[in-house]
Design an enzyme around this catalytic site. Sequence first.
Site, PDB file in Angstrom:
ATOM      1  N   GLY A  26       5.164   6.151  -4.802  1.00  0.00           N
ATOM      2  CA  GLY A  26       4.467   5.026  -3.962  1.00  0.00           C
ATOM      3  C   GLY A  26       4.656   3.653  -4.162  1.00  0.00           C
ATOM      4  O   GLY A  26       5.484   3.322  -5.120  1.00  0.00           O
ATOM      5  N   GLY A 135       7.356   9.414 -12.468  1.00  0.00           N
ATOM      6  CA  GLY A 135       7.955  10.531 -11.636  1.00  0.00           C
ATOM      7  C   GLY A 135       9.159  10.156 -11.573  1.00  0.00           C
ATOM      8  O   GLY A 135      10.259  10.756 -11.860  1.00  0.00           O
ATOM      9  N   THR A 156       4.536   0.238 -11.055  1.00  0.00           N
ATOM     10  CA  THR A 156       3.452   1.023 -10.574  1.00  0.00           C
ATOM     11  C   THR A 156       2.133  -0.026 -10.606  1.00  0.00           C
ATOM     12  O   THR A 156       2.155  -0.762 -11.570  1.00  0.00           O
ATOM     13  CB  THR A 156       2.975   2.095 -11.476  1.00  0.00           C
ATOM     14  OG1 THR A 156       1.609   2.610 -11.149  1.00  0.00           O
ATOM     15  CG2 THR A 156       3.167   1.868 -12.841  1.00  0.00           C
ATOM     16  N   ASP A 158      -0.517   0.920 -11.432  1.00  0.00           N
ATOM     17  CA  ASP A 158      -1.615   1.457 -12.335  1.00  0.00           C
ATOM     18  C   ASP A 158      -1.205   1.069 -13.890  1.00  0.00           C
ATOM     19  O   ASP A 158      -1.995   1.094 -14.815  1.00  0.00           O
ATOM     20  CB  ASP A 158      -1.414   2.916 -12.615  1.00  0.00           C
ATOM     21  CG  ASP A 158      -1.640   3.768 -11.205  1.00  0.00           C
ATOM     22  OD1 ASP A 158      -2.089   3.090 -10.306  1.00  0.00           O
ATOM     23  OD2 ASP A 158      -0.936   4.815 -10.917  1.00  0.00           O
ATOM     24  N   GLY A 201      -5.788   3.716  -9.978  1.00  0.00           N
ATOM     25  CA  GLY A 201      -5.334   3.591 -11.519  1.00  0.00           C
ATOM     26  C   GLY A 201      -4.777   4.970 -12.201  1.00  0.00           C
ATOM     27  O   GLY A 201      -4.330   5.070 -13.418  1.00  0.00           O
ATOM     28  N   GLU A 253     -10.795   5.545 -10.450  1.00  0.00           N
ATOM     29  CA  GLU A 253     -10.944   6.704  -9.808  1.00  0.00           C
ATOM     30  C   GLU A 253     -10.638   7.776 -10.692  1.00  0.00           C
ATOM     31  O   GLU A 253     -10.971   9.207 -10.510  1.00  0.00           O
ATOM     32  CB  GLU A 253      -9.662   6.860  -8.743  1.00  0.00           C
ATOM     33  CG  GLU A 253      -8.181   6.752  -9.486  1.00  0.00           C
ATOM     34  CD  GLU A 253      -7.118   6.567  -8.467  1.00  0.00           C
ATOM     35  OE1 GLU A 253      -7.413   6.674  -7.123  1.00  0.00           O
ATOM     36  OE2 GLU A 253      -5.787   6.514  -8.967  1.00  0.00           O
ATOM     37  N   HIS A 308      -5.926   1.696  -0.598  1.00  0.00           N
ATOM     38  CA  HIS A 308      -4.669   1.261  -0.634  1.00  0.00           C
ATOM     39  C   HIS A 308      -4.519  -0.307  -0.355  1.00  0.00           C
ATOM     40  O   HIS A 308      -3.501  -0.888  -0.682  1.00  0.00           O
ATOM     41  CB  HIS A 308      -3.630   1.937   0.478  1.00  0.00           C
ATOM     42  CG  HIS A 308      -3.502   3.509   0.250  1.00  0.00           C
ATOM     43  ND1 HIS A 308      -4.451   4.427   0.293  1.00  0.00           N
ATOM     44  CD2 HIS A 308      -2.248   3.878  -0.530  1.00  0.00           C
ATOM     45  CE1 HIS A 308      -3.806   5.559  -0.385  1.00  0.00           C
ATOM     46  NE2 HIS A 308      -2.759   5.269  -0.815  1.00  0.00           N
ATOM     47  N   GLN A 310      -5.315  -2.117  -2.520  1.00  0.00           N
ATOM     48  CA  GLN A 310      -4.708  -2.715  -4.048  1.00  0.00           C
ATOM     49  C   GLN A 310      -3.210  -2.652  -3.876  1.00  0.00           C
ATOM     50  O   GLN A 310      -2.615  -3.227  -4.709  1.00  0.00           O
ATOM     51  CB  GLN A 310      -5.361  -1.889  -4.794  1.00  0.00           C
ATOM     52  CG  GLN A 310      -6.787  -1.870  -5.080  1.00  0.00           C
ATOM     53  CD  GLN A 310      -7.489  -0.669  -6.002  1.00  0.00           C
ATOM     54  OE1 GLN A 310      -7.679  -0.719  -6.942  1.00  0.00           O
ATOM     55  NE2 GLN A 310      -7.734   0.362  -5.076  1.00  0.00           N
TER      56      GLN A 310
HETATM   57  O1  F6P Z   1       0.226   5.419  -8.661  1.00  0.00           O
HETATM   58  C1  F6P Z   1      -0.327   4.415  -7.813  1.00  0.00           C
HETATM   59  C2  F6P Z   1      -1.570   4.942  -7.135  1.00  0.00           C
HETATM   60  O2  F6P Z   1      -1.756   4.172  -5.967  1.00  0.00           O
HETATM   61  C3  F6P Z   1      -2.673   5.600  -7.848  1.00  0.00           C
HETATM   62  O3  F6P Z   1      -3.355   4.339  -8.307  1.00  0.00           O
HETATM   63  C4  F6P Z   1      -3.313   6.241  -6.757  1.00  0.00           C
HETATM   64  O4  F6P Z   1      -3.969   7.367  -7.268  1.00  0.00           O
HETATM   65  C5  F6P Z   1      -2.075   6.851  -6.018  1.00  0.00           C
HETATM   66  O5  F6P Z   1      -0.931   6.080  -6.141  1.00  0.00           O
HETATM   67  C6  F6P Z   1      -2.536   7.256  -4.579  1.00  0.00           C
HETATM   68  O6  F6P Z   1      -1.360   7.747  -4.121  1.00  0.00           O
HETATM   69  P1  F6P Z   1      -1.014   8.190  -2.571  1.00  0.00           P
HETATM   70  O7  F6P Z   1      -0.671   6.875  -1.779  1.00  0.00           O
HETATM   71  O8  F6P Z   1       0.172   8.924  -2.492  1.00  0.00           O
HETATM   72  O9  F6P Z   1      -2.214   8.508  -2.052  1.00  0.00           O
END
Ligand code: F6P
Length: 384
Positions: A26, A135, A156, A158, A201, A253, A308, A310
């Site tokens: 992401g 990942g 990240t 997170d 997170g 979350e 998102h 964030q």
């Molecule tokens: O790992 C970053 C993150 O934003 C997490 O905080 C969140 O759970 C996840 O990615 C959301 O991913 P996606 O954008 O694929 O839904």
Amino acid sequence: MARKTPARKKSRSKKVRRICIMTGGGDAPGLNAVIHAVVNRATRTYGWEVVGSEDGFEGLIQAPRNGKVVPLDRQRVKGIAMQGGSILGCSNVANPWAYPKKHKDCTRYFDMHRTMLKHIEHHGIDAMIMVGGDGSMSMAQKLWELGVPTVGVPKTIDNDLAGTDRTFGFDTALHHATWAIDALHTTAHAHDRVMIAEVMGRHAGWIALHAGIAGGADIVLIPEIPYDVKRVIRKIRSLGGRWSSYGLIVCAEGAYPGGGRISVKRKAGKQVEGLVGHQAKLGGAGEHLRSLLAGKIPHDVRVTVLGHIQRGGSPTPFDRILAARFGSAAVDLVARSGFGRMVSLRTPHIVDVSLSEVVGQPHNVDPTGEIVEVARSLGVEMGA
Ligand code: F6P
């Protein structure tokens, strides 16, 4: 720091002339600042060429005629460091070891890693710089074991990657989350409501804890401390004051009640041995908490899911600078043949650590650590 060399095929790299950067997983604010730094350091200091693989590994999986491995020069990256997102695009599904293809109504997965290796050769790539989270770092490790000279850059929002004090992107996400909590205070106060702010997170509570402290939350719930809803209720009941009894809860979350389960929106994708796979999508923790509070407190309880937001927008100066330091250090690491390693912040220094020390070692909030103690000392209810 011990330099551990993993068992791997003989590296194909001799003299570095062309490097490839990719932004996997992401997005996180600061990716463009890394690309900017890598291109400038590589071209100015070492006279190397830089190319970028679009959409994570997609660029290298696709046939070269599709043009998804693009040249990056100083002109191309001028003025991008302050932009969010990634000029190369990101993908958390383009996994060369489990590449998804739609077939009628279902998705089939193919091992495309040999094709990718051929394309790396075809493009004349001497070394890879992979920017990503857990990942991507597990794929970086796999690439290195296959003989592709690879270094990693930790990204990240997170902040859950081992081997580094900070990942870039976290500070920007924290700013957004804190801003949102600040904004929720005034409206919560006006209506005497309890506001739940659900923040991202994944399985780490860094964003929730830091934003909760910075934003003056009454209650902070993080995955590392499964919560007791009775304590949450008791805290809210204690908030009654002369003027207002509003309350603010920051709920990660990944937070869940003791004995309960994490709220998942979508299950994890196909897993490949040795790789941190496509993870489950989390979501609904705030709503779940609201259902547990229903009828137990007199307040109107509302949930705001920050989502998102964030991850979006311009990186903070801290993230831009950290990303620039990481990008520059990653190029230097390539120059020193420090492959199989990831650049890292060990405050105040930028160092490098073996990818094997990073992969599969989540970096979580210590429930008895200093920052949790600070929160408690401010009167923040941590749920247990
Ligand atoms: O790992 C970053 C993150 O934003 C997490 O905080 C969140 O759970 C996840 O990615 C959301 O991913 P996606 O954008 O694929 O839904």
